[in-house]
Design an enzyme around this catalytic site. Sequence first.
Site, mmCIF file in Angstrom:
data_model
loop_
_atom_site.group_PDB
_atom_site.id
_atom_site.type_symbol
_atom_site.label_atom_id
_atom_site.label_comp_id
_atom_site.label_asym_id
_atom_site.label_seq_id
_atom_site.Cartn_x
_atom_site.Cartn_y
_atom_site.Cartn_z
ATOM 1 N N GLU A 288 5.226 -7.616 1.344
ATOM 2 C CA GLU A 288 6.622 -7.854 1.722
ATOM 3 C C GLU A 288 6.822 -9.250 2.289
ATOM 4 O O GLU A 288 7.917 -9.789 2.243
ATOM 5 C CB GLU A 288 7.081 -6.820 2.768
ATOM 6 C CG GLU A 288 7.614 -5.556 2.145
ATOM 7 C CD GLU A 288 8.328 -4.625 3.120
ATOM 8 O OE1 GLU A 288 8.405 -4.930 4.339
ATOM 9 O OE2 GLU A 288 8.794 -3.584 2.670
ATOM 10 N N HIS A 309 -16.348 3.413 -9.264
ATOM 11 C CA HIS A 309 -16.428 4.339 -10.393
ATOM 12 C C HIS A 309 -15.060 4.555 -11.039
ATOM 13 O O HIS A 309 -14.890 5.465 -11.846
ATOM 14 C CB HIS A 309 -17.032 5.667 -9.914
ATOM 15 C CG HIS A 309 -18.432 5.478 -9.398
ATOM 16 N ND1 HIS A 309 -19.545 5.739 -10.153
ATOM 17 C CD2 HIS A 309 -18.878 4.977 -8.217
ATOM 18 C CE1 HIS A 309 -20.636 5.430 -9.445
ATOM 19 N NE2 HIS A 309 -20.247 4.962 -8.265
ATOM 20 N N LYS A 423 17.664 0.451 -3.379
ATOM 21 C CA LYS A 423 18.556 1.262 -2.524
ATOM 22 C C LYS A 423 19.971 1.258 -3.096
ATOM 23 O O LYS A 423 20.623 2.296 -3.150
ATOM 24 C CB LYS A 423 18.590 0.690 -1.095
ATOM 25 C CG LYS A 423 17.289 0.806 -0.354
ATOM 26 C CD LYS A 423 17.480 0.353 1.084
ATOM 27 C CE LYS A 423 16.159 0.197 1.791
ATOM 28 N NZ LYS A 423 16.272 -0.513 3.060
HETATM 29 O O1 PA5 Z 1 8.815 -4.294 7.229
HETATM 30 C C1 PA5 Z 1 9.932 -3.829 7.106
HETATM 31 O O2 PA5 Z 1 10.910 -4.324 7.675
HETATM 32 C C2 PA5 Z 1 10.200 -2.573 6.297
HETATM 33 O O3 PA5 Z 1 9.100 -2.158 5.588
HETATM 34 C C3 PA5 Z 1 10.631 -1.446 7.221
HETATM 35 O O4 PA5 Z 1 9.634 -1.210 8.154
HETATM 36 C C4 PA5 Z 1 10.936 -0.170 6.456
HETATM 37 O O5 PA5 Z 1 11.828 -0.420 5.402
HETATM 38 C C5 PA5 Z 1 11.526 0.869 7.387
HETATM 39 O O6 PA5 Z 1 12.671 0.376 8.001
HETATM 40 P P1 PA5 Z 1 13.291 1.053 9.286
HETATM 41 O O7 PA5 Z 1 12.305 0.968 10.375
HETATM 42 O O8 PA5 Z 1 14.525 0.262 9.569
HETATM 43 O O9 PA5 Z 1 13.590 2.481 8.920
#
Ligand code: PA5
Length: 447
Positions: A288, A309, A423
């Site tokens: 990310e 494996h 989303k």
């Molecule tokens: O790193 C990030 O910001 C995302 O992966 C969030 O942790 C994830 O989408 C969950 O978001 P939230 O904590 O707002 O539910």
Amino acid sequence: MIDIKFNYTNALNFVSEDTVQSYQQQIDNSFQSLYNKTGRGNDFLGWMDLPENTRDELIEKIEQLAETIRSKSEVFVVIGIGGSYLGSRAVIEALSHHFVQLKENDGPVVLYAGQNISEDYLSELLQILDKKDYCLAVISKSGTTTEPAIAFRILKNHLEKKYGKEESLQRITAVTDKEKGALKQLSNEEGYETFVVPDDVGGRYSVLTPVGLLPIAVAGFNIRELLEGARKMKNHLSGSTRIVTNPVSAYAAVRNALYTSGKTTEIMVNYEPRLFYFTEWWKQLYGESEGKEQKGIFPAGVGFTTDLHSMGQYIQDGLRNIFETVISVEKPGSTLTVPHDSNNLDKLNYIAGKPMSEVNHQAEIGTTLAHIDGGVPNLKIEIPEINAGILGQLIYFFEMACAVSGYVLGVNPFDQPGVEAYKKNMFALLGKPGFEKETKAIRKGLS
Ligand code: PA5
């Protein structure tokens, strides 16, 4: 003194030391941008100071609540997704027994929900919760994420049916934004015990906030040692930024050098199954943070020797765009030896009497050499053992290296604009109000 050694000798057949060193200026600039808070995403740097800024009152409050939860539950459900669950799961699984999460009468088993939308998964969790005393934490920084919101709605109903409204309020903890989001509003209305995710800490950098600390404490592990480990690493890194002395500089430089030479996939390797979720946490952190603007190393993960494996063939012989980063554990704490057998039908007597950890270690060396021969550069992160303090060091090391690497790559390592795309489509397909325009576009696209 830190307990982590970073070694990139086995990458130097693929990128020269001069090339690695040529990143020094960019590394220095990246550290400067982080320390002076002048780089991209600079309003999300709160994680850098968590090791020393986490107040004692907060730690005590978490520890006290964890004790209460431990005393009245057989199961503790952590509801969250991405950065809101991977960090705690990484630490809990790394420190837990492989088969029995915790010893009998030693606190609750931690289970996870809200990290998928599988009906089977949640139905089977409910079957377990029907028969167990449980508490839950709902963790969402935004307080609006669909997956944990669905799981929470269902589990909250279950909890209220099982214990009644009054008692269920005592069994729910919310970890969310200090003022924004549906979860915060609900917590205020219902009066849940609440912890705050700081504004300046993004989800994937939040394991050392209550997001990670509460579940880890409930699982019975020492959050002070975890934070102390992170503090040690922070202090160590705050000295020189030279590639020769600073492991973050070295890791960030060499992985960028490899990327530029065409090694676009990094495979995190462990030889200890308890590190599976640590790799998952690392994959999110790097995926990310770096994968944007059509750039970034693809972070993958394998557990050896299991995956030798299954994925071993590809790694040895497939497309040569990969490099490995091995977390090598010096002393896994096992003294189990291979027994002698008078028949020796399996021809294993040549290793009779050897500890399994030594066999595992030789497998690691043999695999590394084979992969280098096959064209796979190898980076090694050596740790003496797996404990809370060392995990704290590793967490801070990887977070810092991710931020520095991201800046060297030229991206903002603290946002995740790409996560919104699915989303929008999902909301439109499900008919969420406000997504009518997208619904029309999708229908057109599908027809
Ligand atoms: O790193 C990030 O910001 C995302 O992966 C969030 O942790 C994830 O989408 C969950 O978001 P939230 O904590 O707002 O539910």
